[in-house]
Design an enzyme around this catalytic site. Structure first.
Site, PDB file in Angstrom:
ATOM      1  N   HIS A   3       0.788  -1.232   0.000  1.00 22.09           N
ATOM      2  CA  HIS A   3       0.000   0.000   0.000  1.00 22.09           C
ATOM      3  C   HIS A   3       0.821   1.284   0.000  1.00 22.09           C
ATOM      4  O   HIS A   3       0.333   2.334  -0.424  1.00 22.09           O
ATOM      5  CB  HIS A   3      -0.930   0.009   1.221  1.00 22.09           C
ATOM      6  CG  HIS A   3      -2.183   0.801   1.024  1.00 22.09           C
ATOM      7  ND1 HIS A   3      -2.243   1.932   0.252  1.00 22.09           N
ATOM      8  CD2 HIS A   3      -3.435   0.620   1.499  1.00 22.09           C
ATOM      9  CE1 HIS A   3      -3.466   2.417   0.257  1.00 22.09           C
ATOM     10  NE2 HIS A   3      -4.218   1.642   0.998  1.00 22.09           N
ATOM     11  N   TYR A  60     -14.849   5.723   8.299  1.00 26.90           N
ATOM     12  CA  TYR A  60     -13.809   6.205   7.380  1.00 26.90           C
ATOM     13  C   TYR A  60     -14.194   5.814   5.957  1.00 26.90           C
ATOM     14  O   TYR A  60     -14.430   4.643   5.670  1.00 26.90           O
ATOM     15  CB  TYR A  60     -12.472   5.552   7.763  1.00 26.90           C
ATOM     16  CG  TYR A  60     -11.265   5.947   6.949  1.00 26.90           C
ATOM     17  CD1 TYR A  60     -10.228   6.664   7.536  1.00 26.90           C
ATOM     18  CD2 TYR A  60     -11.112   5.566   5.616  1.00 26.90           C
ATOM     19  CE1 TYR A  60      -9.088   7.004   6.816  1.00 26.90           C
ATOM     20  CE2 TYR A  60      -9.989   5.910   4.889  1.00 26.90           C
ATOM     21  CZ  TYR A  60      -8.984   6.620   5.489  1.00 26.90           C
ATOM     22  OH  TYR A  60      -7.855   6.956   4.774  1.00 26.90           O
ATOM     23  N   THR A  72      -4.887  10.689  -0.623  1.00 30.48           N
ATOM     24  CA  THR A  72      -6.250  10.454  -0.142  1.00 30.48           C
ATOM     25  C   THR A  72      -6.619  11.439   0.958  1.00 30.48           C
ATOM     26  O   THR A  72      -5.769  12.087   1.553  1.00 30.48           O
ATOM     27  CB  THR A  72      -6.406   9.022   0.420  1.00 30.48           C
ATOM     28  OG1 THR A  72      -5.502   8.851   1.523  1.00 30.48           O
ATOM     29  CG2 THR A  72      -6.146   7.985  -0.649  1.00 30.48           C
TER      30      THR A  72
END
Length: 772
Positions: free
Chosen positions: A473, A589, A602
């Protein structure tokens, strides 16, 4: 071995008569072709750098300006207003035969034209950056576009009309703005109001006001200062402190997965499917290197930042004791492959030629047919990447810093990407609810040692030809790998294809040397470290409950009948489902992107709002009129869409507070407010999976060519991780994760609540599949 001869250009032996050199012509040929290919790539990068640097101008436009200047001078018209003569007088004294007055005049006109051209490019680029800083269009209804937005759209289209390269817009993208502290505090307090009773809310309000008045002004000044000189005030800290400094295992906690087309099957031949996929990936990498990929554009005209795509290939996360490091290479000519506990190195090129899919199929089939057993300690070696980062860093330094272990580890870490040939078959059977969940579990963690979790991504090939990805990630977010995956699946299906027997098209080159087996010398101490990491990873994997399902009653097409965005519809349904599941609201979230800004990644959308809570409570009471419920739903939907737009335009909550917290740590300033905010658990973490970022086929013509999306592990011990893909007009896919060890959660139970919540909201608007 044949591959050893290919790897060595020359050998020598010492004899009584002297030193005897034996040159390998074939190896030297490969080295020569590799060098030629490397220089070609460098020249392409130089050319692209020039074209990118002058966008929205071009070499042709420069030539036009030069010709216009020369032509006007020939016609005795001085458009330079004396500047050409001034430049000519400033030139060095003429020397030799070429220093004629005509030559100097021409050189002066070229210099003047270049200056005018460069000034124009700078002006257009700054104008485009100013235009791209306008986000009013996001807050307007499609049917009520203002005159200002229409004029803005025309100007943007004019300035970006020339076909852009992948990175053409990078320097024209605006910087991410730093929100004001009062605005962030106000939005934060509004977001936690439905979660707190009056006493708790008053306490938080007091902490927030104290922070805003006393601590925040100093922190904000430093943050604004950083935003002036840094490309993006968030992204570097986000990458370092959220990802690279985390000492938790990557598996489940950070890495995520992506699924294949699940409603169709191209071939059952494992090696053939993998051959096409790997070939398509290297085709994509070549386009990436040449910047031939079109930048993603919102509304077809607003460019998204492409920075994250740079590290898609040839990238590995290197473990460290305190922080990890992302190692990115400019080039890699091989992939690392895992099968039945053995590691192989497979070359992607023969000289400068990319291997064809049929050649790659042959190489992968050779690995599948290889009967050799794993070396001692080799089978579970990759478990080191699945366990704790500190333990892996220590083992790497102790056992893999020299000799054949270092050489083999380098072959893996310097590979374009990692490939695993699984021994299990997976498929989606609509009649078997567990089939999709088992497939997802296999992609998320496998058996804990058949994925190299440090690589930018692992390409997973099931025995029956089904594919999948496991993605690290830190280097990029899901839309980036999604762009690659859409290209691969589309190219595999519609461009490369298969023979009637399921093999890749064409004939293989049987003279290619076989894949190279990687050698290891793993001592007993290292095997103990591997086993310890495996036990940690296995406990983590065994605790993950994953429930994946396809929602068939309706999709995006019928949701639009509610006159709301599909994402808002699903997010409100998730709030209703969660309240039914746990009897309370929670901090939620939802990942939103900030890629309209340079190097943006993000932002968080806090989906649990006062408006959504009011709608959920009204639904739970069951005594409200349908019209009242519709009104409450629309208010909740409008609030969610507005928050999403604010997040996308740099006015979010959490990244600003995160950066203020980092500044406070650097300055040694204590803030009870920031400490509490940053420690709040996200009991419901959600993400919508993007699709159709790249046009490879018409989804209306091929409605079954749909991937099932992907998913991730739970963020909180007592929470849920939910990813969803609104897959076209008529269906949706959901991926729900939780932990078996939690008595509060059950992924399948929550999935059933989501199903019912979607149906209940649809019933409010009398939506059914027959309405389409």
């Amino acid at each position: 071995m044949a591959e050893a001869h290919q790897a060595v250009a020359f050998q020598f032996t010492v004899t009584p008569d002297g030193v005897d050199f034996r040159l390998s012509r074939e190896a030297l040929r490969h080295i020569y072709l590799s060098g030629i290919n490397s220089w070609k790539k460098r020249l392409i990068r130089i050319k692209n750098g020039i074209l990118r640097g002058v966008y929205p101008g071009s070499p042709t436009s420069w030539l036009v300006v030069v010709m216009a200047t020369v032509g006007s001078n020939y016609c005795k018209v001085d458009i330079s207003m004396g500047l050409v003569d001034c430049i000519q007088r400033c030139l060095p004294e003429r020397y030799g035969h070429f220093g004629t007055p005509q030559t100097e005049a021409l050189l002066s006109m070229v210099i003047f034209s270049t200056g005018v051209w460069a000034t124009g490019i700078f002006f257009f680029r700054q104008t485009l950056k100013l235009l791209l800083s306008y986000h009013g269009w996001m807050f307007e209804m499609h049917s009520k576009t203002s005159h200002a937005t229409k004029i803005w759209a025309i100007c943007v289209r004019l300035l970006s009309s020339r076909r852009p390269m992948l990175y053409s817009f990078q320097t024209s993208l605006p910087k991410l703005p730093v929100p004001s502290v009062p605005a962030t505090i106000h939005r934060y307090l509004d977001s936690v109001r439905p979660l707190l009773d009056d006493e708790a809310y008053y306490r938080m309000e007091t902490l927030a006001k104290e922070f805003q008045d006393k601590t925040a002004p100093r922190l904000q000044k430093y943050l604004v200062l950083k935003s002036w000189w840094a490309t993006n005030y968030v992204s570097d800290w986000w990458e370092e402190y959220v990802y690279l400094r985390s000492r938790s295992p990557l598996m489940v906690n950070s890495n995520y997965y992506a699924m294949d087309f699940v409603l169709i099957k191209n071939t059952n031949v494992q090696a053939a499917r993998l051959g096409n996929a790997v070939h398509a990936m290297i085709m994509y990498r070549r386009k990436l290197d040449r910047e031939e990929i079109k930048p993603v554009m919102a509304l077809g005209m607003v460019p998204m930042c492409s920075y994250q795509m740079e590290r898609m290939f040839n990238t590995t996360r290197i473990p460290g004791k305190e922080t990890d490091l992302l190692q990115h290479l400019s080039e890699s000519r091989h992939v690392a492959v895992y099968h039945k506990g053995r590691f192989f190195k497979v070359w992607l090129y023969e000289g400068s030629r990319l291997l064809k899919p049929r050649d790659l199929e042959m190489q992968f089939q050779r690995i599948l047919d290889d009967p050799s057993p794993p070396q001692p300690g080799e089978e579970k070696l990759a478990a080191l990447t699945a366990g704790g980062r500190v333990e892996w860093a220590e083992a790497r330094q102790t056992f893999f810093s020299s000799g054949k272990n270092k050489m083999s580890l380098d072959a893996i870490e310097r590979a374009a990407f990692f490939v695993t040939l699984d021994e299990d078959s997976h498929c989606y059977n609509p009649d078997d609810e567990t089939s999709l969940s088992l497939y997802g579990k296999a992609l998320l963690h496998g058996n804990c040692y058949n994925r190299w979790f440090d690589k930018s991504f692992t390409l997973i090939s099931c025995k029956n030809g089904l594919l999948g990805l496991n993605t690290e990630h830190s280097w990029a977010d899901a839309p980036i790998i999604g762009h690659l995956w859409e290209f691969v699946l589309g190219t595999d299906t519609f461009h490369l294809g298969y023979t009637e027997t399921g093999h890749c098209v064409g004939e293989p080159n049987t003279t290619l040397p076989p894949p190279q087996r990687l050698p290891w010398d793993i001592p007993e101490q290292c095997r103990e470290a591997i086993e310890n990491s495996y036990q940690v990873a296995k406990a983590l994997a065994d605790d993950v409950e994953l429930y994946c399902f396809q929602f068939l009653p309706f999709g995006k097409g019928l949701i639009k009948k509610c006159r709301t965005s599909p994402d808002a519809f699903v997010q409100i349904a998730l709030q209703l489902a969660h309240f039914r599941d746990k009897g309370k609201f929670c901090l939620t979230y939802e990942a939103s992107m900030t890629r309209m800004f340079r190097e943006g990644r993000t932002e968080t959308v806090r989906s649990c709002t006062n408006e959504s809570a009011a709608f959920v409570q009204a639904m739970m009471k069951g005594s409200h009129k349908k019209q009242d419920l519709q009104d409450l739903f629309r208010k909740a939907s409008e609030k969610h869409q507005n928050m999403y737009r604010l997040a996308m335009t740099g006015a979010g909550i959490d990244r600003h507070l995160f950066c203020l917290y980092i500044v406070s740590k650097y300055l040694g300033v204590s803030s009870p407010f920031l400490a509490e905010v940053l420690s709040e658990p996200w009991s419901l973490s959600t993400s919508q999976i993007p699709q159709f970022q790249i046009c490879m086929f018409d989804p209306k013509q091929y409605p079954n060519h749909l991937g099932a999306g992907g998913g991730f592990g739970p963020v909180a011990d007592d929470g849920y991780g939910v990813s969803y893909m609104i897959a076209g007009e008529n269906t949706m896919f959901f991926h729900i994760s939780s932990k078996y060890s939690s008595s509060e959660t059950n992924a399948q139970r929550f999935g059933n609540h989501i199903r019912q919540a979607l149906l209940d909201i649809a019933e409010l608007f009398k939506i059914s599949k027959t309405d389409s």
